[in-house]
Design a protein around this motif. Sequence first.
Motif, PDB file in Angstrom:
ATOM      1  N   ARG A  37     113.807  89.510  55.701  1.00  0.00           N
ATOM      2  CA  ARG A  37     115.055  89.440  56.465  1.00  0.00           C
ATOM      3  C   ARG A  37     114.872  90.289  57.706  1.00  0.00           C
ATOM      4  O   ARG A  37     113.987  91.125  57.766  1.00  0.00           O
ATOM      5  CB  ARG A  37     116.216  90.005  55.657  1.00  0.00           C
ATOM      6  N   GLY A  38     115.759  90.119  58.645  1.00  0.00           N
ATOM      7  CA  GLY A  38     115.737  90.986  59.816  1.00  0.00           C
ATOM      8  C   GLY A  38     114.912  90.429  60.953  1.00  0.00           C
ATOM      9  O   GLY A  38     114.350  89.345  60.887  1.00  0.00           O
ATOM     10  N   GLU A  39     114.858  91.211  61.996  1.00  0.00           N
ATOM     11  CA  GLU A  39     114.185  90.835  63.232  1.00  0.00           C
ATOM     12  C   GLU A  39     112.805  91.465  63.311  1.00  0.00           C
ATOM     13  O   GLU A  39     112.509  92.434  62.622  1.00  0.00           O
ATOM     14  CB  GLU A  39     115.019  91.298  64.434  1.00  0.00           C
ATOM     15  N   PHE A  40     112.011  90.938  64.207  1.00  0.00           N
ATOM     16  CA  PHE A  40     110.696  91.492  64.498  1.00  0.00           C
ATOM     17  C   PHE A  40     110.886  92.899  65.049  1.00  0.00           C
ATOM     18  O   PHE A  40     111.722  93.113  65.913  1.00  0.00           O
ATOM     19  CB  PHE A  40     110.019  90.586  65.529  1.00  0.00           C
ATOM     20  N   MET A  41     110.138  93.876  64.548  1.00  0.00           N
ATOM     21  CA  MET A  41     110.350  95.278  64.932  1.00  0.00           C
ATOM     22  C   MET A  41     109.090  95.890  65.525  1.00  0.00           C
ATOM     23  O   MET A  41     108.521  96.812  64.981  1.00  0.00           O
ATOM     24  CB  MET A  41     110.819  96.088  63.730  1.00  0.00           C
ATOM     25  N   MET A  42     108.637  95.349  66.629  1.00  0.00           N
ATOM     26  CA  MET A  42     107.466  95.884  67.299  1.00  0.00           C
ATOM     27  C   MET A  42     107.933  96.401  68.649  1.00  0.00           C
ATOM     28  O   MET A  42     108.344  95.636  69.500  1.00  0.00           O
ATOM     29  CB  MET A  42     106.413  94.793  67.453  1.00  0.00           C
ATOM     30  N   ASP A  43     107.893  97.708  68.831  1.00  0.00           N
ATOM     31  CA  ASP A  43     108.385  98.282  70.081  1.00  0.00           C
ATOM     32  C   ASP A  43     107.350  98.144  71.195  1.00  0.00           C
ATOM     33  O   ASP A  43     106.211  97.708  70.970  1.00  0.00           O
ATOM     34  CB  ASP A  43     108.838  99.733  69.878  1.00  0.00           C
ATOM     35  N   ASP A  44     107.748  98.512  72.403  1.00  0.00           N
ATOM     36  CA  ASP A  44     106.880  98.364  73.572  1.00  0.00           C
ATOM     37  C   ASP A  44     105.569  99.126  73.413  1.00  0.00           C
ATOM     38  O   ASP A  44     104.504  98.651  73.822  1.00  0.00           O
ATOM     39  CB  ASP A  44     107.599  98.846  74.839  1.00  0.00           C
ATOM     40  N   ARG A  45     105.633 100.296  72.798  1.00  0.00           N
ATOM     41  CA  ARG A  45     104.434 101.119  72.612  1.00  0.00           C
ATOM     42  C   ARG A  45     103.435 100.400  71.702  1.00  0.00           C
ATOM     43  O   ARG A  45     102.238 100.366  71.968  1.00  0.00           O
ATOM     44  CB  ARG A  45     104.843 102.472  72.030  1.00  0.00           C
ATOM     45  N   MET A  46     103.940  99.818  70.629  1.00  0.00           N
ATOM     46  CA  MET A  46     103.066  99.090  69.704  1.00  0.00           C
ATOM     47  C   MET A  46     102.472  97.852  70.361  1.00  0.00           C
ATOM     48  O   MET A  46     101.288  97.557  70.198  1.00  0.00           O
ATOM     49  CB  MET A  46     103.836  98.707  68.438  1.00  0.00           C
ATOM     50  N   MET A  47     103.298  97.116  71.107  1.00  0.00           N
ATOM     51  CA  MET A  47     102.797  95.928  71.797  1.00  0.00           C
ATOM     52  C   MET A  47     101.732  96.316  72.820  1.00  0.00           C
ATOM     53  O   MET A  47     100.718  95.628  72.960  1.00  0.00           O
ATOM     54  CB  MET A  47     103.945  95.167  72.455  1.00  0.00           C
ATOM     55  N   ALA A  48     101.948  97.436  73.521  1.00  0.00           N
ATOM     56  CA  ALA A  48     100.970  97.900  74.507  1.00  0.00           C
ATOM     57  C   ALA A  48      99.641  98.252  73.838  1.00  0.00           C
ATOM     58  O   ALA A  48      98.575  97.980  74.396  1.00  0.00           O
ATOM     59  CB  ALA A  48     101.517  99.098  75.277  1.00  0.00           C
ATOM     60  N   ARG A  49      99.688  98.834  72.650  1.00  0.00           N
ATOM     61  CA  ARG A  49      98.451  99.158  71.930  1.00  0.00           C
ATOM     62  C   ARG A  49      97.671  97.895  71.579  1.00  0.00           C
ATOM     63  O   ARG A  49      96.451  97.846  71.737  1.00  0.00           O
ATOM     64  CB  ARG A  49      98.754  99.949  70.656  1.00  0.00           C
ATOM     65  N   VAL A  50      98.366  96.861  71.117  1.00  0.00           N
ATOM     66  CA  VAL A  50      97.695  95.604  70.786  1.00  0.00           C
ATOM     67  C   VAL A  50      97.152  94.965  72.063  1.00  0.00           C
ATOM     68  O   VAL A  50      96.018  94.467  72.085  1.00  0.00           O
ATOM     69  CB  VAL A  50      98.637  94.645  70.028  1.00  0.00           C
ATOM     70  N   ASP A  51      97.925  94.984  73.137  1.00  0.00           N
ATOM     71  CA  ASP A  51      97.459  94.437  74.419  1.00  0.00           C
ATOM     72  C   ASP A  51      96.202  95.157  74.902  1.00  0.00           C
ATOM     73  O   ASP A  51      95.273  94.526  75.404  1.00  0.00           O
ATOM     74  CB  ASP A  51      98.560  94.515  75.481  1.00  0.00           C
TER      75      ASP A  51
END
Length: 136
Positions: A37-51
């Motif tokens: 349940r719920g929404e995707f919970m990946m913040d900008d910092r986490m997305m930047a690390r993957v990028d």
Amino acid sequence: MKALIGLGLLFAATGASAQEFEVASGDWSNIPRIIHRGEFMMDDRMMARVDRLASAGTCSVPGLRRNRIDINVPFLMQFSPDGRVLRIVLQNTGCPELEAVIGGVLNRKLQAGDYRPTGENQEGWYRGDFRYISSS
């Protein structure tokens, strides 16, 4: 579980209350799916690390490319009879930094109550998938 091979203990980088997680390989297709349940919970910092991982090209993970990220990482969670999470196991990607990010996202979702067992499994094991898509 016999399907778990080569367990390596890692820690999610999300703070003191973070759940430890393990990395393993195996065929998990016979394990029931987890309720999500719920929404995707990946913040900008986490997305930047993957990028950054994708841009650097240091990890050879299917779907982790410089111009497009489309990763799908299976995971397992084991719940106690009272609903507490006992273990989190990520499919081995061969990239510990990516696994740490995914472990952090799973921890945030657990703290928010987004994952629940279905009760169809005496051992308390359930499987899910972490999916992240991004293009630059």
